[in-house]
Design an enzyme around this catalytic site. Structure first.
Site, PDB file in Angstrom:
ATOM      1  N   ARG A 143      46.613 161.484  29.185  1.00  0.00           N
ATOM      2  CA  ARG A 143      46.914 162.523  30.169  1.00  0.00           C
ATOM      3  C   ARG A 143      48.428 162.617  30.361  1.00  0.00           C
ATOM      4  NH1 ARG A 143      42.580 164.195  29.238  1.00  0.00           N
ATOM      5  NH2 ARG A 143      40.821 164.507  30.640  1.00  0.00           N
ATOM      6  N   HIS A 195      46.841 169.580  23.226  1.00  0.00           N
ATOM      7  CA  HIS A 195      45.657 168.882  23.780  1.00  0.00           C
ATOM      8  C   HIS A 195      44.451 169.085  22.846  1.00  0.00           C
ATOM      9  CE1 HIS A 195      43.643 167.345  27.703  1.00  0.00           C
ATOM     10  NE2 HIS A 195      42.892 167.023  26.669  1.00  0.00           N
TER      11      HIS A 195
HETATM   12  P1  NDP Z   1      37.035 154.617  28.934  1.00  0.00           P
HETATM   13  O1  NDP Z   1      36.757 154.784  30.384  1.00  0.00           O
HETATM   14  O2  NDP Z   1      35.906 154.343  28.012  1.00  0.00           O
HETATM   15  O3  NDP Z   1      38.119 153.456  28.721  1.00  0.00           O
HETATM   16  C1  NDP Z   1      39.213 153.283  29.562  1.00  0.00           C
HETATM   17  C2  NDP Z   1      39.958 152.004  29.181  1.00  0.00           C
HETATM   18  O4  NDP Z   1      41.147 151.923  29.980  1.00  0.00           O
HETATM   19  C3  NDP Z   1      39.139 150.732  29.462  1.00  0.00           C
HETATM   20  O5  NDP Z   1      39.363 149.782  28.452  1.00  0.00           O
HETATM   21  C4  NDP Z   1      39.738 150.235  30.783  1.00  0.00           C
HETATM   22  O6  NDP Z   1      39.665 148.844  30.981  1.00  0.00           O
HETATM   23  C5  NDP Z   1      41.187 150.648  30.638  1.00  0.00           C
HETATM   24  N1  NDP Z   1      41.831 150.770  31.946  1.00  0.00           N
HETATM   25  C6  NDP Z   1      41.517 151.596  32.967  1.00  0.00           C
HETATM   26  N2  NDP Z   1      42.327 151.385  34.024  1.00  0.00           N
HETATM   27  C7  NDP Z   1      43.158 150.394  33.660  1.00  0.00           C
HETATM   28  C8  NDP Z   1      44.203 149.711  34.321  1.00  0.00           C
HETATM   29  N3  NDP Z   1      44.583 150.005  35.574  1.00  0.00           N
HETATM   30  N4  NDP Z   1      44.851 148.733  33.653  1.00  0.00           N
HETATM   31  C9  NDP Z   1      44.484 148.393  32.392  1.00  0.00           C
HETATM   32  N5  NDP Z   1      43.486 149.019  31.706  1.00  0.00           N
HETATM   33  C10 NDP Z   1      42.847 149.989  32.339  1.00  0.00           C
HETATM   34  O7  NDP Z   1      37.798 155.944  28.488  1.00  0.00           O
HETATM   35  P2  NDP Z   1      37.828 156.646  27.050  1.00  0.00           P
HETATM   36  O8  NDP Z   1      38.279 155.651  26.061  1.00  0.00           O
HETATM   37  O9  NDP Z   1      36.571 157.370  26.777  1.00  0.00           O
HETATM   38  O10 NDP Z   1      38.944 157.777  27.291  1.00  0.00           O
HETATM   39  C11 NDP Z   1      40.261 157.453  27.706  1.00  0.00           C
HETATM   40  C12 NDP Z   1      40.997 158.705  28.143  1.00  0.00           C
HETATM   41  O11 NDP Z   1      41.312 159.514  27.033  1.00  0.00           O
HETATM   42  C13 NDP Z   1      40.209 159.661  29.043  1.00  0.00           C
HETATM   43  O12 NDP Z   1      40.171 159.206  30.378  1.00  0.00           O
HETATM   44  C14 NDP Z   1      40.979 160.952  28.891  1.00  0.00           C
HETATM   45  O13 NDP Z   1      41.998 161.035  29.863  1.00  0.00           O
HETATM   46  C15 NDP Z   1      41.616 160.832  27.504  1.00  0.00           C
HETATM   47  N6  NDP Z   1      41.070 161.811  26.568  1.00  0.00           N
HETATM   48  C16 NDP Z   1      41.921 162.690  25.955  1.00  0.00           C
HETATM   49  C17 NDP Z   1      41.456 163.601  25.045  1.00  0.00           C
HETATM   50  C18 NDP Z   1      42.377 164.514  24.332  1.00  0.00           C
HETATM   51  O14 NDP Z   1      41.919 165.415  23.605  1.00  0.00           O
HETATM   52  N7  NDP Z   1      43.678 164.343  24.431  1.00  0.00           N
HETATM   53  C19 NDP Z   1      40.025 163.682  24.727  1.00  0.00           C
HETATM   54  C20 NDP Z   1      39.219 162.722  25.397  1.00  0.00           C
HETATM   55  C21 NDP Z   1      39.729 161.824  26.293  1.00  0.00           C
HETATM   56  P3  NDP Z   1      38.246 148.069  31.094  1.00  0.00           P
HETATM   57  O15 NDP Z   1      37.664 148.141  29.702  1.00  0.00           O
HETATM   58  O16 NDP Z   1      38.595 146.719  31.482  1.00  0.00           O
HETATM   59  O17 NDP Z   1      37.445 148.847  32.103  1.00  0.00           O
HETATM   60  C1  OXD Z   2      38.630 164.903  27.754  1.00  0.00           C
HETATM   61  C2  OXD Z   2      39.644 165.774  27.209  1.00  0.00           C
HETATM   62  O1  OXD Z   2      38.890 164.187  28.722  1.00  0.00           O
HETATM   63  O2  OXD Z   2      39.313 166.675  26.406  1.00  0.00           O
HETATM   64  O3  OXD Z   2      37.506 164.909  27.214  1.00  0.00           O
HETATM   65  O4  OXD Z   2      40.828 165.589  27.490  1.00  0.00           O
END
Ligand code: NDP
Ligand code: OXD
Length: 309
Positions: free
Chosen positions: A224, A272
Site C-alpha cells: 500500500r 497497482h
Molecule cells: P496476509 O494478511 O496474509 O499477511 C500479512 C503478513 O504481514 C503476515 O505475515 C503478518 O504477520 C505480517 N504483519 C502484519 N502486521 C505486521 C506487523 N505490525 N509487524 C510485522 N509483520 C506484520 O496478507 P497478504 O499476504 O494476503 O497481503 C499483503 C498485502 O498485500 C495486502 O494487505 C494488500 O495491502 C497488498 N496487496 C497488494 C496488491 C497489489 O496488486 N499491489 C494485491 C493484493 C494485495 P503474521 O504472519 O505474524 O500475522
Molecule cells: C488487494 C489489491 O488488496 O488489489 O487485493 O490491492
C-alpha cells in the site's frame, strides 16, 4: 423460507459480471446489486463500499472483500457481528511472485541499463553481480509474502522475511516482531513490501527504516502507498543510499500527474497491477465460503478486527 440474499456493492465498472457469476455459482440465492434502501441481505460482496451501505446492512453475517487488503474496509463502521473475509490468494500469489521476481531480477541483472545501451546501438557487457551481495528481504510472510519469498529463494537469492509472529519457511531466514526489525533491515539490500496497511504499519518505510538497508538498497512496494513516506524515499535515492525503487501502489491512486515519482530517474512506476483480482477464481472462492458458512462450518481468510488484517 425466503432464499438467501447476497448484495454486491463494488466500484468495479463490470459489476454485472460479478452479479452474473455469483448467480451462476449460487443459483439458490437471490443476488442483487445494492441500492440505497435495499432489503437486508445475509452476505455482501464488496470493494470500497460507502458508509451508507454498511449502516443500512447491519444484519450481515459476512462481508466478502474482493481484494486481499482490507485497510479501506477497516476504516469504516462495520456491522458488529459480520465476519470480514478477505480474498485468500484466489490466483493472486502467483501473480505477485511473478511481479516481485521480475522487479528483483530486472534490478539485479541491470536490465534497465542494457535496455538503454541497446537503444543507443551499444553492444556492451556489465560485470556479472553476485547474488550473495543482493540479499532480499520480504516484509510480511502471509499468503503473498510467503509465496514471493519462496519464489525468490528458488532463484537462489539469499532471502529473509519479517512478520509479526514467528514463522518457519524453507530457504528463508525468518525474523519476527519489532525487536528483530532492525536486524532484518540491516541484512537486506532489496526490500519487497507485502505488509497489510494497519495503524502499526502505516509510514513504516521512512528515512530511519530505509536508511538501515544495505548501501545500494532497492525498494519494491507492492502493498500500500501509505506504508511509504514518499519524501523520505526520494531523499535517500537522491543521496545515493538507495539505488532505485519499483512502486506499484501510491497514497493517491491514480498517481497524480504532478507527483515526482512519475519522472524520478531511479523510480519505476506501475499502476497497482502487481496482483489483480481474478473474477472467476474470486467468485468460486466466495461462493464456496458462503456455502460453508451456511452449513455452519469455519472458513479461511477471516480478518482479525483487532489486528486489522
Ligand atoms: P496476509 O494478511 O496474509 O499477511 C500479512 C503478513 O504481514 C503476515 O505475515 C503478518 O504477520 C505480517 N504483519 C502484519 N502486521 C505486521 C506487523 N505490525 N509487524 C510485522 N509483520 C506484520 O496478507 P497478504 O499476504 O494476503 O497481503 C499483503 C498485502 O498485500 C495486502 O494487505 C494488500 O495491502 C497488498 N496487496 C497488494 C496488491 C497489489 O496488486 N499491489 C494485491 C493484493 C494485495 P503474521 O504472519 O505474524 O500475522
Ligand atoms: C488487494 C489489491 O488488496 O488489489 O487485493 O490491492
Amino acid at each position: 423460507m425466503r432464499p438467501m440474499r447476497i448484495t454486491v456493492c463494488c466500484t468495479d465498472t463490470k459489476i454485472q459480471r460479478w452479479l452474473d457469476g455469483l448467480r451462476a455459482a449460487l443459483p439458490e440465492a437471490d443476488v442483487q446489486e445494492w441500492r440505497p434502501g435495499a432489503a437486508p441481505a445475509d452476505h455482501a460482496v464488496v470493494w470500497a463500499p460507502p458508509q451508507q451501505f454498511l449502516d443500512e446492512q447491519q444484519g450481515l453475517r459476512a462481508l466478502f472483500n474482493i481484494g486481499a487488503g482490507v485497510d479501506a474496509l477497516m476504516k469504516l463502521r462495520l456491522p458488529p457481528d459480520a465476519l470480514v473475509v478477505r480474498l485468500d490468494d484466489a490466483g493472486m500469489s502467483v501473480q505477485m511472485a511473478e511481479f516481485a521476481c521480475h522487479a528483483v531480477i530486472r534490478h539485479f541483472r541491470e536490465l534497465d541499463g542494457y535496455e538503454r545501451d541497446v537503444a543507443q546501438g551499444k553492444w556492451t557487457f556489465r560485470k556479472p553481480r553476485s547474488r550473495a551481495d543482493f540479499p532480499v528481504g520480504v516484509l510480511g510472510l502471509g499468503v503473498l509474502g510467503r509465496r514471493v519469498a519462496q519464489a525468490l529463494a528458488a532463484f537462489e537469492f539469499p532471502v529473509r522475511g519479517w512478520s509479526r509472529s514467528a514463522h518457519a519457511v524453507a530457504g528463508v531466514e525468518c525474523f519476527a516482531g519489532s525487536g528483530q526489525f532492525d536486524d532484518f533491515l540491516a541484512g537486506t539490500r532489496v526490500l519487497v513490501n507485502l505488509l497489510p496497511l494497519t495503524p502499526e504499519t502505516e509510514n513504516i518505510l521512512d528515512r530511519r527504516t530505509l536508511g538501515r538497508l544495505r548501501p545500494g538498497g532497492y525498494v519494491i512496494n507492492v502493498a500500500r502507498g501509505a506504508h511509504l513516506v514518499d519524501a523520505d524515499l526520494i531523499a535517500l535515492l537522491d543521496s545515493g543510499h538507495l539505488a532505485g525503487a519499483a512502486l506499484d501502489v501510491f497514497r493517491t491512486e491514480p498517481l497524480p500527474a504532478e507527483h515526482p515519482f512519475w519522472r524520478h530517474p531511479k523510480i519505476v512506476v506501475t499502476p497497482h497491477t502487481s496482483a489483480r483480482t481474478l473474477r472467476d477464481e474470486s467468485i468460486a472462492q466466495i461462493a464456496g465460503k458462503i456455502r460453508a458458512l451456511e452449513r455452519g462450518e469455519p472458513v479461511a481468510g477471516v480478518v482479525d478486527r483487532k489486528k486489522g488484517y
